[in-house]
Design an enzyme around this catalytic site. Structure first.
Site, PDB file in Angstrom:
ATOM      1  N   HIS A   1      -9.163  26.988 -29.688  1.00  0.00           N
ATOM      2  CA  HIS A   1      -8.774  26.983 -31.098  1.00  0.00           C
ATOM      3  C   HIS A   1     -10.082  27.164 -32.029  1.00  0.00           C
ATOM      4  O   HIS A   1     -11.216  26.428 -31.657  1.00  0.00           O
ATOM      5  CB  HIS A   1      -7.835  25.889 -31.314  1.00  0.00           C
ATOM      6  CG  HIS A   1      -8.625  24.573 -31.231  1.00  0.00           C
ATOM      7  ND1 HIS A   1      -8.877  23.777 -32.270  1.00  0.00           N
ATOM      8  CD2 HIS A   1      -8.601  23.925 -30.448  1.00  0.00           C
ATOM      9  CE1 HIS A   1      -9.551  22.790 -31.970  1.00  0.00           C
ATOM     10  NE2 HIS A   1      -9.296  22.906 -30.567  1.00  0.00           N
TER      11      HIS A   1
ATOM     12  N   ASP B   1      -6.507  18.688 -29.428  1.00  0.00           N
ATOM     13  CA  ASP B   1      -6.566  18.728 -30.786  1.00  0.00           C
ATOM     14  C   ASP B   1      -5.094  18.538 -31.514  1.00  0.00           C
ATOM     15  O   ASP B   1      -4.354  19.357 -31.078  1.00  0.00           O
ATOM     16  CB  ASP B   1      -7.087  19.996 -31.379  1.00  0.00           C
ATOM     17  CG  ASP B   1      -7.670  19.894 -32.762  1.00  0.00           C
ATOM     18  OD1 ASP B   1      -8.995  19.610 -33.109  1.00  0.00           O
ATOM     19  OD2 ASP B   1      -6.967  19.912 -33.700  1.00  0.00           O
TER      20      ASP B   1
ATOM     21  N   ARG C   1      -4.245  19.527 -34.322  1.00  0.00           N
ATOM     22  CA  ARG C   1      -3.797  20.603 -34.856  1.00  0.00           C
ATOM     23  C   ARG C   1      -2.986  21.788 -34.136  1.00  0.00           C
ATOM     24  O   ARG C   1      -2.538  22.901 -34.694  1.00  0.00           O
ATOM     25  CB  ARG C   1      -4.685  21.088 -35.837  1.00  0.00           C
ATOM     26  CG  ARG C   1      -5.311  20.047 -36.706  1.00  0.00           C
ATOM     27  CD  ARG C   1      -6.647  20.364 -37.117  1.00  0.00           C
ATOM     28  NE  ARG C   1      -7.835  20.443 -36.175  1.00  0.00           N
ATOM     29  CZ  ARG C   1      -9.022  20.813 -36.372  1.00  0.00           C
ATOM     30  NH1 ARG C   1      -9.632  21.206 -37.782  1.00  0.00           N
ATOM     31  NH2 ARG C   1      -9.883  20.690 -35.373  1.00  0.00           N
TER      32      ARG C   1
ATOM     33  N   CYS D   1      -6.263  22.553 -25.983  1.00  0.00           N
ATOM     34  CA  CYS D   1      -7.151  21.459 -26.405  1.00  0.00           C
ATOM     35  C   CYS D   1      -6.436  20.119 -26.728  1.00  0.00           C
ATOM     36  O   CYS D   1      -5.229  20.589 -27.075  1.00  0.00           O
ATOM     37  CB  CYS D   1      -8.085  21.682 -27.524  1.00  0.00           C
ATOM     38  SG  CYS D   1      -9.317  20.504 -28.193  1.00  0.00           S
TER      39      CYS D   1
ATOM     40  N   CYS E   1     -12.709  23.689 -33.053  1.00  0.00           N
ATOM     41  CA  CYS E   1     -12.790  22.805 -32.002  1.00  0.00           C
ATOM     42  C   CYS E   1     -14.000  21.736 -32.108  1.00  0.00           C
ATOM     43  O   CYS E   1     -15.129  22.211 -31.983  1.00  0.00           O
ATOM     44  CB  CYS E   1     -12.735  23.518 -30.661  1.00  0.00           C
ATOM     45  SG  CYS E   1     -12.608  22.488 -29.220  1.00  0.00           S
TER      46      CYS E   1
HETATM   47 ZN    ZN Z   1     -10.269  21.377 -29.524  1.00  0.00          ZN
END
Ligand code: ZN
Length: 218
Positions: free
Chosen positions: A98, A41, A43, A39, A101
């Site tokens: 993850h 993302d 993090r 992803c 999400c």
């Molecule tokens: Zn995600």
């Protein structure tokens, strides 16, 4: 922005000199160990959580770690997959979802995405995961999202198999696929066990069976 530039200056001062030989070696060639699909993302940092240096991971990132099924108009994800397998000769693929999400949360909670038409269209590639997840009971909203994150990596694995070069490589047993779910808070990874079809802790089962050609995880 100044923090990013300051970071670059630190990279020039220490991180780059520490790896001068590595960058010299990588200047004109790459031979990554794995294709890592995850992803966007902020993090999730593939190189950090696998402790890999530049040159090790060929990375595809997008909202929801989606792999569109192969079709008549293949897009950027398909092109990157094709390149990784046919040109770079990658033998391992990791699809990594993850915890927490946002993309999976939006689907699981049936958020109104009418103001985000591109996101809405993109996440249709997770419809199979969504339908399966909705058919199961979940005690809490949190569990509903966590379960969808897992269903989604399995659905994207199915999508990945529709890519001709992936199908061929799996059929010829020269490609292994790994489905992971990374937990941001604990730093743990659960991996899909190719023999049982269950997610297991990668810390406790570091030799977890990968998914090869012909294996069905459904
Ligand atoms: Zn995600």
């Amino acid at each position: 922005m100044s923090e990013l530039v300051a970071g670059f200056l630190r990279f020039r001062q220490s991180a780059y000199p520490d790896r001068a030989l590595l960058f010299q070696r990588l200047a004109h060639t790459q031979s990554p160990r794995a294709l890592f699909i995850t992803c966007s993302d902020s993090r999730v940092v593939p190189e950090l959580l696998t402790q890999q240096e530049p040159g090790s991971l060929f990375v595809i990132r997008n909202a929801g770690n989606i792999v569109p099924s192969y079709g008549p108009e293949p897009g950027g994800v398909s092109a990157s997959i094709e390149y990784a397998i046919a040109v770079l000769g990658v033998h391992e693929v990791i699809i990594c979802g993850h915890s927490d999400c946002g993309a999976m949360g939006a689907i699981a909670h049936h958020h109104d995405l009418s103001g985000l038409p591109a996101v809405s269209g993109w996440l249709r590639h997770a419809d199979a995961a969504n339908v399966i997840n909705d058919s199961h009971h979940h005690d809490t909203d949190r569990e509903r999202v966590a379960a969808l994150v897992r269903e989604n990596v399995i659905a994207q694995l199915a999508n990945l198999r529709t890519h001709p070069l992936v199908a061929l490589a799996l059929n010829q047993n020269r490609l292994r696929v790994h489905c992971w779910v990374y937990d941001i808070e604990s730093g743990q990874i659960d991996a899909l066990d190719g023999s049982s079809g269950e997610f297991v802790s990668l810390s406790e089962h570091s030799d977890v069976t990968a998914l090869r050609g012909g294996q069905d995880t459904s």
